[in-house]
Design an enzyme around this catalytic site. Structure first.
Site, PDB file in Angstrom:
ATOM      1  N   SER A  56      39.674  24.879  33.497  1.00 32.22           N
ATOM      2  CA  SER A  56      41.136  24.747  33.426  1.00 32.22           C
ATOM      3  C   SER A  56      41.692  25.193  32.079  1.00 32.22           C
ATOM      4  O   SER A  56      42.763  25.797  32.017  1.00 32.22           O
ATOM      5  CB  SER A  56      41.552  23.302  33.710  1.00 32.22           C
ATOM      6  OG  SER A  56      41.054  22.424  32.716  1.00 32.22           O
ATOM      7  N   VAL A  79      42.520  43.226  44.561  1.00 33.90           N
ATOM      8  CA  VAL A  79      43.615  42.301  44.863  1.00 33.90           C
ATOM      9  C   VAL A  79      43.170  41.113  45.707  1.00 33.90           C
ATOM     10  O   VAL A  79      43.930  40.153  45.865  1.00 33.90           O
ATOM     11  CB  VAL A  79      44.802  43.022  45.555  1.00 33.90           C
ATOM     12  CG1 VAL A  79      45.361  44.105  44.663  1.00 33.90           C
ATOM     13  CG2 VAL A  79      44.402  43.593  46.914  1.00 33.90           C
ATOM     14  N   GLN A  91      53.041  54.893  47.004  1.00 36.67           N
ATOM     15  CA  GLN A  91      52.955  56.186  47.689  1.00 36.67           C
ATOM     16  C   GLN A  91      54.253  56.509  48.420  1.00 36.67           C
ATOM     17  O   GLN A  91      54.388  57.604  48.963  1.00 36.67           O
ATOM     18  CB  GLN A  91      51.789  56.170  48.679  1.00 36.67           C
ATOM     19  CG  GLN A  91      50.420  56.137  48.032  1.00 36.67           C
ATOM     20  CD  GLN A  91      49.298  56.078  49.058  1.00 36.67           C
ATOM     21  OE1 GLN A  91      49.485  55.577  50.166  1.00 36.67           O
ATOM     22  NE2 GLN A  91      48.136  56.572  48.694  1.00 36.67           N
ATOM     23  N   ARG A 173      31.866  40.995  40.758  1.00 37.80           N
ATOM     24  CA  ARG A 173      32.025  42.438  40.890  1.00 37.80           C
ATOM     25  C   ARG A 173      31.100  43.243  39.978  1.00 37.80           C
ATOM     26  O   ARG A 173      31.045  44.472  40.101  1.00 37.80           O
ATOM     27  CB  ARG A 173      33.488  42.816  40.637  1.00 37.80           C
ATOM     28  CG  ARG A 173      34.456  42.206  41.644  1.00 37.80           C
ATOM     29  CD  ARG A 173      34.108  42.586  43.071  1.00 37.80           C
ATOM     30  NE  ARG A 173      35.106  42.093  44.020  1.00 37.80           N
ATOM     31  CZ  ARG A 173      35.122  42.395  45.313  1.00 37.80           C
ATOM     32  NH1 ARG A 173      34.186  43.176  45.817  1.00 37.80           N
ATOM     33  NH2 ARG A 173      36.048  41.897  46.107  1.00 37.80           N
TER      34      ARG A 173
END
Length: 243
Positions: A56, A79, A91, A173
């Site tokens: 936290s 995301v 786009q 990741r």
């Protein structure tokens, strides 16, 4: 792909330590912040907080990255980590009919890929002009023609995230099981952080490097023992101590 740290919380380690001190010591937030200015105290406590999982307090430190030239496929993965703010190049408003607009996966034949994407770009551009000829505005033409562009299309993103989430994203990741492009992205994020915040950057690692075991089970890459193997070794060790 390019990643730049655009802005960040001033003295992120200090505000993290100040938040922790406030929780456990008598005094005002201002006094905790002043005390956290001590380099020796700050470095010791910051490392303890991260290693012990006090997440936290890490949420008070924020970082904003500018990411250029990632694929739409990669941005869709990023995301999914919802604890952040994202703004992405549209786009709809930006014309994307460019032969250099695509990210080429290293596993695919580059020449064949470029031949196909050239056809896609030509089709996109012809449809934009066709729609304009039917009376649609540039914006209206591009927002329909963009459906032609695949996930390989490049995009630019501004991403703001707190330190707790940044470490979490890196843990997942930078894993060998993650796709090559988002691993590259987080590698560039880590490189940016290393030049400015080396103490923080050391925690931007695959989760197995942080926890010293792999929790992917049968999907493990095999670089580090799985959690079950570590547990069995601990059980064996403790049973031997009793004999």
């Amino acid at each position: 792909m390019e990643v730049k740290l655009l802005t960040h919380t001033p003295e992120p380690e200090r505000i993290t330590v100040a938040a922790a001190l406030l929780c456990y010591q008598k005094g005002t937030p201002q006094e905790a912040y002043e005390k956290a200015g001590s380099e020796k105290l700050k470095n010791r406590l910051f490392n303890e907080l991260v290693k012990q999982g006090h997440g936290s307090v890490l949420e008070h430190a924020n970082f904003t990255f500018g990411i250029s030239g990632m694929s739409r496929s990669c941005s869709h993965q990023l995301v999914r980590h919802r604890m952040g703010a994202f703004n992405q190049q549209s786009q709809r408003y930006v014309h994307v009919g460019d032969y250099e607009y695509f990210v080429v996966p290293p596993s695919l034949d580059e020449e064949k890929f470029k031949d196909i994407t050239k056809q896609i770009v030509d089709y996109y551009n012809s449809e934009v002009q066709n729609l304009k000829g039917k009376g649609k505005t540039a914006e209206q033409s591009q927002e329909d023609a963009r459906f032609i562009i695949p996930n390989a299309g490049k995009t630019n993103v501004i991403w703001t995230t707190n330190l707790r989430n940044l470490i979490h994203v890196a843990h997942y990741r930078l894993c060998n099981r993650s796709q090559w492009e988002i691993r590259k992205l987080l590698g560039l994020v880590k490189k940016e952080m290393q030049s400015k915040f080396p103490v923080i950057a050391q925690y931007l690692t695959p989760k197995c490097d942080f926890y010293l075991y792999c929790d992917e089970g049968q999907r493990t890459c095999g670089r580090i023992p799985v959690k079950e193997k570590i547990a069995s070794l601990i059980e064996k060790y403790t049973s031997e101590l009793k004999t």
